[in-house]
Design an enzyme around this catalytic site. Structure first.
Site, PDB file in Angstrom:
ATOM      1  N   LYS A  53      18.752  30.518   7.743  1.00 44.23           N
ATOM      2  CA  LYS A  53      19.555  29.284   7.423  1.00 44.23           C
ATOM      3  C   LYS A  53      20.684  29.262   8.051  1.00 44.23           C
ATOM      4  CE  LYS A  53      17.766  28.791   2.841  1.00 44.23           C
ATOM      5  NZ  LYS A  53      18.039  28.857   1.331  1.00 44.23           N
TER       6      LYS A  53
ATOM      7  N   ASP B 106      20.368  23.135  -1.483  1.00 47.32           N
ATOM      8  CA  ASP B 106      20.091  24.150  -2.251  1.00 47.32           C
ATOM      9  C   ASP B 106      20.977  23.758  -3.499  1.00 47.32           C
ATOM     10  OD1 ASP B 106      18.254  25.595  -1.209  1.00 47.32           O
ATOM     11  OD2 ASP B 106      19.765  26.736  -0.070  1.00 47.32           O
TER      12      ASP B 106
END
Ligand code: ATR
Length: 282
Positions: free
Chosen positions: A71, A108
């Site tokens: 990420k 997220d």
């Protein structure tokens, strides 16, 4: 349905990626909506992640999700990053634009908030301080989302307090860092308690925290979803706190990517949950 030559393709890049629930999750939606598309696992070793991301437009991909441990690397590999992903310091969703450039976002925190909205309708972020246990990547996304939703203060409680302090310095705003040994004090007058550590997960240690000071009206949630009902959620429910399990965060974070790639806003339904749970249990 079978794929045509025009099928839209997306996937999830991770290393390892075999544990990812995303192919099953997106696959459910593709089948449900009868979309000519595919969502595939992309096992990409850390050394290859920049090349693999750069190859997405060359291969005709609509985009990809990016998971552990890529990420942060994805943040560097895309052409532009939205404000939320920049503040979190990580990208989990890549969109290939019409001109072949890559846009990176992070859903997220969005998934976290949508899960609470669905599972605890009466809870409001601005009603009181939030306590976040842990200071890793997931905590960063959640802290940014809570501040954006109006939390008056976020107390980041971590075993390694320097990591919590680093998070507070990077993100800025009303964040207070504290060591895990002071967790009980942080719980007084809190409106939310979130576990973002790996404690409580199958095969990991137990989260040993005294909930006594936590107000009865506080909401308790856990991003661990193996098991679905963690000891933390059970202990909170036993003393009367509302609880929301962590699986919904995974389901909701997937929605923006699916909508961008496949052109349809997908729904999180009990059927989807059961379908994904079957992989967890199988
Ligand atoms: P992610 O990026 O998925 O959030 P991570 O960066 O590995 O995962 O973060 C894991 C979190 O769980 C950290 O906050 C870690 O605390 P440290 O920063 O002190 O390492 C926490 N954690 C993991 N094992 C722990 C343990 N045995 N006791 C207390 N905290 C633990």
């Amino acid at each position: 349905m079978g794929l045509s030559g025009n099928a839209v393709v997306a996937g999830v890049m991770g290393w390892p990626v075999g544990h990812s629930l995303s192919p099953r999750l997106h696959g459910f939606w593709l089948a449900r909506y009868g979309i000519d598309g595919a969502y595939v696992p992309l096992p990409v070793a850390p050394d290859n992640v920049a090349q693999a991301i750069a190859a997405l437009p060359k291969l005709g991909f609509a985009g990809a999700n990016v998971t552990v441990p890529h990420k942060q690397a994805a943040l560097e590999a895309v052409d532009r990053v939205d404000g939320t992903a920049g503040r979190i310091g990580a990208v989990n969703t890549i969109i290939v634009e019409a001109d072949g450039t890559l846009s990176g976002g992070n859903t997220d925190g969005y998934g976290f908030m949508e899960n609470l909205a669905a599972g605890a309708e009466d809870w409001r972020a601005d009603a009181g301080p939030a306590v976040v246990l842990g200071a890793g990547g997931a905590a960063r996304a959640i802290v940014v989302a809570l501040l954006d939703a109006g939390a008056p203060e976020v107390r980041v409680v971590n075993r390694t307090v320097s990591k919590a302090e680093g998070l507070a310095a990077d993100i800025g705003g009303a964040i207070r860092a504290a060591p895990l040994t002071e967790a009980a004090a942080a719980l007084a007058d809190a409106g939310l308690l979130v576990n973002t550590t790996t404690l409580g997960m199958q095969g990991h240690g137990e989260l040993d925290i005294d909930l006594t000071p936590l107000p009865p009206a506080a909401l308790v949630t856990d991003i661990v979803y193996t098991p679905l009902r963690t000891d933390l959620l059970n202990a909170a429910a036993a003393r009367g706190n509302a609880t929301v399990d962590g699986l919904g965060m995974l389901l909701h974070q997937a929605r923006p990517g699916f909508a961008a790639w496949f052109g349809r806003e997908p729904e999180v339904t009990p059927e989807l949950r059961d379908h994904v749970l079957a992989q967890l249990e199988g």
